[in-house]
Design an enzyme around this catalytic site. Structure first.
Site, short mmCIF file in Angstrom:
data_model
loop_
_atom_site.label_atom_id
_atom_site.label_comp_id
_atom_site.label_asym_id
_atom_site.label_seq_id
_atom_site.Cartn_x
_atom_site.Cartn_y
_atom_site.Cartn_z
N ASP A 138 59.62 9.82 17.38
CA ASP A 138 60.78 10.38 18.10
C ASP A 138 60.32 11.24 19.28
OD1 ASP A 138 59.78 12.54 16.65
OD2 ASP A 138 61.69 13.07 15.70
N TYR A 162 50.00 13.16 23.91
CA TYR A 162 50.20 12.29 22.74
C TYR A 162 51.48 11.47 22.90
CZ TYR A 162 52.09 11.03 18.16
OH TYR A 162 52.67 10.33 17.12
P1 NAD Z 1 46.81 9.77 11.01
O1 NAD Z 1 46.12 10.52 12.12
O2 NAD Z 1 46.87 10.37 9.66
O3 NAD Z 1 46.14 8.34 10.85
C1 NAD Z 1 45.78 7.54 11.93
C2 NAD Z 1 44.78 6.50 11.42
O4 NAD Z 1 44.43 5.67 12.53
C3 NAD Z 1 43.48 7.14 10.91
O5 NAD Z 1 43.12 6.53 9.69
C4 NAD Z 1 42.46 6.82 11.99
O6 NAD Z 1 41.14 6.66 11.49
C5 NAD Z 1 43.01 5.51 12.55
N1 NAD Z 1 42.60 5.27 13.93
C6 NAD Z 1 42.67 6.13 14.99
N2 NAD Z 1 42.19 5.54 16.09
C7 NAD Z 1 41.83 4.27 15.74
C8 NAD Z 1 41.27 3.17 16.44
N3 NAD Z 1 40.98 3.26 17.74
N4 NAD Z 1 41.04 2.02 15.78
C9 NAD Z 1 41.32 1.92 14.45
N5 NAD Z 1 41.83 2.93 13.73
C10 NAD Z 1 42.08 4.09 14.37
O7 NAD Z 1 48.25 9.46 11.58
P2 NAD Z 1 49.61 9.21 10.79
O8 NAD Z 1 50.30 10.51 10.66
O9 NAD Z 1 49.35 8.39 9.60
O10 NAD Z 1 50.40 8.36 11.86
C11 NAD Z 1 50.42 6.94 11.81
C12 NAD Z 1 51.26 6.44 12.97
O11 NAD Z 1 52.58 6.99 12.88
C13 NAD Z 1 50.72 6.86 14.34
O12 NAD Z 1 50.90 5.77 15.21
C14 NAD Z 1 51.61 8.02 14.73
O13 NAD Z 1 51.72 8.11 16.14
C15 NAD Z 1 52.91 7.64 14.09
N6 NAD Z 1 53.78 8.78 13.75
C16 NAD Z 1 53.38 9.73 12.84
C17 NAD Z 1 54.25 10.77 12.51
C18 NAD Z 1 53.88 11.81 11.50
O14 NAD Z 1 54.69 12.70 11.23
N7 NAD Z 1 52.71 11.75 10.88
C19 NAD Z 1 55.49 10.87 13.13
C20 NAD Z 1 55.84 9.91 14.05
C21 NAD Z 1 55.00 8.86 14.33
#
Ligand code: NAD
Length: 349
Positions: A138, A162
């Site tokens: 969001d 970001y």
């Molecule tokens: P996180 O940081 O916990 O996990 C991200 C994962 O991606 C990690 O395991 C990391 O090793 C892997 N990663 C990073 N760069 C990489 C690359 N170049 N190649 C392969 N793997 C790679 O993040 P999350 O909180 O699990 O978020 C997951 C997705 O959800 C993301 O796209 C994030 O933008 C989105 N998101 C998260 C939230 C939240 O509240 N956590 C909210 C909205 C959207």
């Protein structure tokens, strides 16, 4: 060989929760979990996959920016669906070092889209189940005043490196749908919370620091408002979007739990006191610090579209979800210590 679904970022917070959800709910499917294992990705997050499901999960250590590796995965495992969770995800880190965010979040998404396009063919996709789901946020919509909600029609107005990188990836994914007919679906969720979240994000940060009686940093006046979504509710929404969503569409996913950061911290402290009996976990630990530059004031999501079209709604009451989360961290202090100490760094690039 039967086709496989590719889950990128599988060792991260939401990715690992999704792996558990998907293995439980789709007993006929095999997952390729793909992850670079950055500081935020941890193979231990996947160690609770039961023995009976292990033959349906294959882990590949790789970077989504590396087209050779990604193409090999598509070839070797006959990938017929992608859910792209892989990203650099922490706003504060993006302010300190934007480039890695642009690389992983934009270039990495582009590499995945290209591999899907090459493997699935231009406009002639193997069957109508083939899907590329881009997990977004969001935060791409920017900041709200005291009233109103983000809908799927709200203009993109990102304010941090970001969210700008995530908005760029969304636009790229839409362009691949419009230009090449790639079956893309975008989901945009609010703040997730639950098990396996790296303790730099607000809820696990507060839990971890409060348990150690460390100061609890609160940005600005602490009155920024976020909507909170229990990660397992998010996983069921993504599953529905992947299985039944309209290609070319965006689905907003929110938890209907708006709260000021400071109230959330106070609530967490009272749950922690109740769960541990430790009376030193109290508001004296709160320390107001200079606000984050470009800090958005309020996020709130209208999830009406996914409710109407796919019948999804969040099921976890915020108070229950927070208690379950606190208990999970209390029961997993060894995991927490290892993640914080970076014991898994030897695996990481
Ligand atoms: P996180 O940081 O916990 O996990 C991200 C994962 O991606 C990690 O395991 C990391 O090793 C892997 N990663 C990073 N760069 C990489 C690359 N170049 N190649 C392969 N793997 C790679 O993040 P999350 O909180 O699990 O978020 C997951 C997705 O959800 C993301 O796209 C994030 O933008 C989105 N998101 C998260 C939230 C939240 O509240 N956590 C909210 C909205 C959207």
């Amino acid at each position: 060989m039967t086709p496989h679904i590719l889950i990128t970022g599988a060792a991260g917070f939401i990715g690992s929760n999704f792996v558990y959800h998907y293995l439980n709910n789709h007993p006929d499917r095999t997952i390729i979990g793909f992850d670079k294992l950055t500081y935020a990705g941890n193979l231990e997050n996947l160690s609770a996959i039961p023995g009976s499901q292990r033959d349906r999960f294959i882990f590949v250590h790789g970077d989504i920016c590396d087209s050779d590796t990604v193409e090999k995965v598509f070839q070797n495992y006959q990938i017929d669906g992608v859910i792209n969770f892989a990203a650099e995800s922490h706003v504060d880190r993006s302010i300190r070092d934007p480039r890695i965010f642009l690389k992983s979040n934009i270039l990495g998404t582009c590499v995945l889209l290209d591999a899907a396009r090459a493997f699935w063919g231009n406009g002639e996709f193997p069957d109508n189940k083939t899907r590329f789901v881009q997990i977004s946020t969001d935060e791409v919509y920017g900041s709200l005043g005291p009233r109103g909600y983000f809908t799927e029609e709200t203009s993109l107005d990102p304010h941090s490196p970001y969210s700008a990188s995530k908005a760029s990836a969304d636009l790229l994914a839409c362009a691949y749908h419009d230009t090449y007919g790639l079956p893309v679906i975008i989901t945009r969720c609010s703040n997730n919370y639950g098990p396996y979240q790296f303790p730099e994000k607000l809820i696990p940060l507060i839990i971890t620091r409060a348990l150690n009686h460390q100061s609890l940093p609160v940005y600005g006046d602490g009155r920024q408002i976020r909507d909170w979504l229990y990660v397992r509710d998010h996983c069921s929404a993504i599953d529905l979007a992947y299985e039944k969503g309209q290609c070319g569409g965006v689905y907003n996913i929110g938890g209907n739990n708006e709260m000021e950061n400071i109230s959330l911290i106070q609530l967490l402290l009272s749950i922690l006191r109740e769960e541990t009996g430790d009376e030193d976990i109290d508001e004296k630990l709160i320390q107001y610090v200079t606000d984050r530059p470009g800090h958005d004031r309020r996020y709130a999501i209208d999830s009406g579209k996914i409710q109407r079209e796919l019948g999804w709604r969040p099921e976890t009451r915020f108070s229950d979800g927070l208690k379950m989360t606190v208990r999970w961290y209390l029961n997993n202090t060894a995991w927490l210590a290892r993640v914080v100490s970076g014991e898994y760094k030897y695996l990481k690039s």
